[in-house]
Design an enzyme around this catalytic site. Structure first.
Site, PDB file in Angstrom:
ATOM      1  N   ALA A  60     113.941  69.600  55.667  1.00 14.91           N
ATOM      2  CA  ALA A  60     115.193  70.235  56.087  1.00 14.91           C
ATOM      3  C   ALA A  60     116.432  69.566  55.504  1.00 14.91           C
ATOM      4  O   ALA A  60     117.438  70.231  55.245  1.00 14.91           O
ATOM      5  CB  ALA A  60     115.281  70.261  57.612  1.00 14.91           C
ATOM      6  N   ILE A  86     110.678  69.461  64.509  1.00 10.63           N
ATOM      7  CA  ILE A  86     110.076  69.291  65.827  1.00 10.63           C
ATOM      8  C   ILE A  86     110.448  67.911  66.359  1.00 10.63           C
ATOM      9  O   ILE A  86     110.301  66.906  65.668  1.00 10.63           O
ATOM     10  CB  ILE A  86     108.548  69.444  65.748  1.00 10.63           C
ATOM     11  CG1 ILE A  86     108.190  70.845  65.225  1.00 10.63           C
ATOM     12  CG2 ILE A  86     107.909  69.204  67.123  1.00 10.63           C
ATOM     13  CD1 ILE A  86     106.708  71.057  64.952  1.00 10.63           C
ATOM     14  N   GLU A  89     109.639  61.091  68.801  1.00 10.16           N
ATOM     15  CA  GLU A  89     109.981  60.049  69.764  1.00 10.16           C
ATOM     16  C   GLU A  89     111.206  59.240  69.359  1.00 10.16           C
ATOM     17  O   GLU A  89     111.617  58.350  70.094  1.00 10.16           O
ATOM     18  CB  GLU A  89     108.784  59.117  69.934  1.00 10.16           C
ATOM     19  CG  GLU A  89     107.584  59.813  70.539  1.00 10.16           C
ATOM     20  CD  GLU A  89     106.386  58.889  70.675  1.00 10.16           C
ATOM     21  OE1 GLU A  89     106.534  57.671  70.462  1.00 10.16           O
ATOM     22  OE2 GLU A  89     105.307  59.404  70.996  1.00 10.16           O
ATOM     23  N   HIS A  92     115.499  60.365  64.868  1.00  6.44           N
ATOM     24  CA  HIS A  92     115.415  61.075  63.581  1.00  6.44           C
ATOM     25  C   HIS A  92     115.561  62.587  63.751  1.00  6.44           C
ATOM     26  O   HIS A  92     116.171  63.257  62.917  1.00  6.44           O
ATOM     27  CB  HIS A  92     114.100  60.727  62.880  1.00  6.44           C
ATOM     28  CG  HIS A  92     114.001  61.247  61.493  1.00  6.44           C
ATOM     29  ND1 HIS A  92     114.782  60.777  60.459  1.00  6.44           N
ATOM     30  CD2 HIS A  92     113.208  62.203  60.964  1.00  6.44           C
ATOM     31  CE1 HIS A  92     114.482  61.416  59.354  1.00  6.44           C
ATOM     32  NE2 HIS A  92     113.524  62.296  59.630  1.00  6.44           N
TER      33      HIS A  92
END
Length: 154
Positions: A60, A86, A89, A92
């Site tokens: 992206a 998506i 944890e 980022h």
């Protein structure tokens, strides 16, 4: 009251439009579903397959640079950004989502060229699959509608 005051019907006639698509390969099965749905819808709206330029980039964050090159070429009436981010944890997720989105918007404004942003930002893969097909079709409709609108406004 004029038609514009009542709300205009959308112009989804893709005849003679030239559309560029940039697809991120990260989460490739999902982004390929976005691309397939988008291209199928563009063709259904009358965009000739030979007038659709589809390229892929790693992720992206690379989408805006390819969009910028397409915009600078002057060969396109509208562009489409496809990707899937998506949540993980770490921070980022936010970085990629925010920076890719800002890049897409900046290019659209700098070049006065419509860009349908269908870079999904989701919590999990299940959410992405639930949205991929429809978001691909939506991106095609947005690209065609906005290309026609800007043509009418110029």
């Amino acid at each position: 009251m004029q038609a514009a005051d009542k709300g205009q019907a959308t112009d989804l006639d893709g005849t003679d439009l030239r559309i560029g698509i940039v697809q991120a390969r990260f989460n490739e099965k999902l982004t390929q579903q976005l691309a397939t749905s988008c291209i199928d819808e563009l063709v259904a709206l009358g965009v000739s397959a030979k007038h659709i330029k589809h390229v892929t980039v790693p992720g992206a964050l690379e989408v805006p640079i390819a969009l910028n090159a397409m915009a600078e070429s002057g060969r396109f009436d509208a562009l489409v950004a496809l990707g899937c981010i998506i949540r993980g944890e770490t921070y980022h997720f936010e970085l990629v989502a925010n920076e890719s989105g800002a890049g897409v918007t900046r290019i659209a404004l700098d070049h006065e060229l419509p860009i349908a942003n269908a870079i999904l930002t989701v919590e999990n893969e299940e959410q992405a699959w639930a949205r991929a097909e429809e978001k691909g079709r939506d991106a095609a409709r947005v690209a065609v509608e906005m290309a026609n609108l800007l043509e009418d406004l110029s």
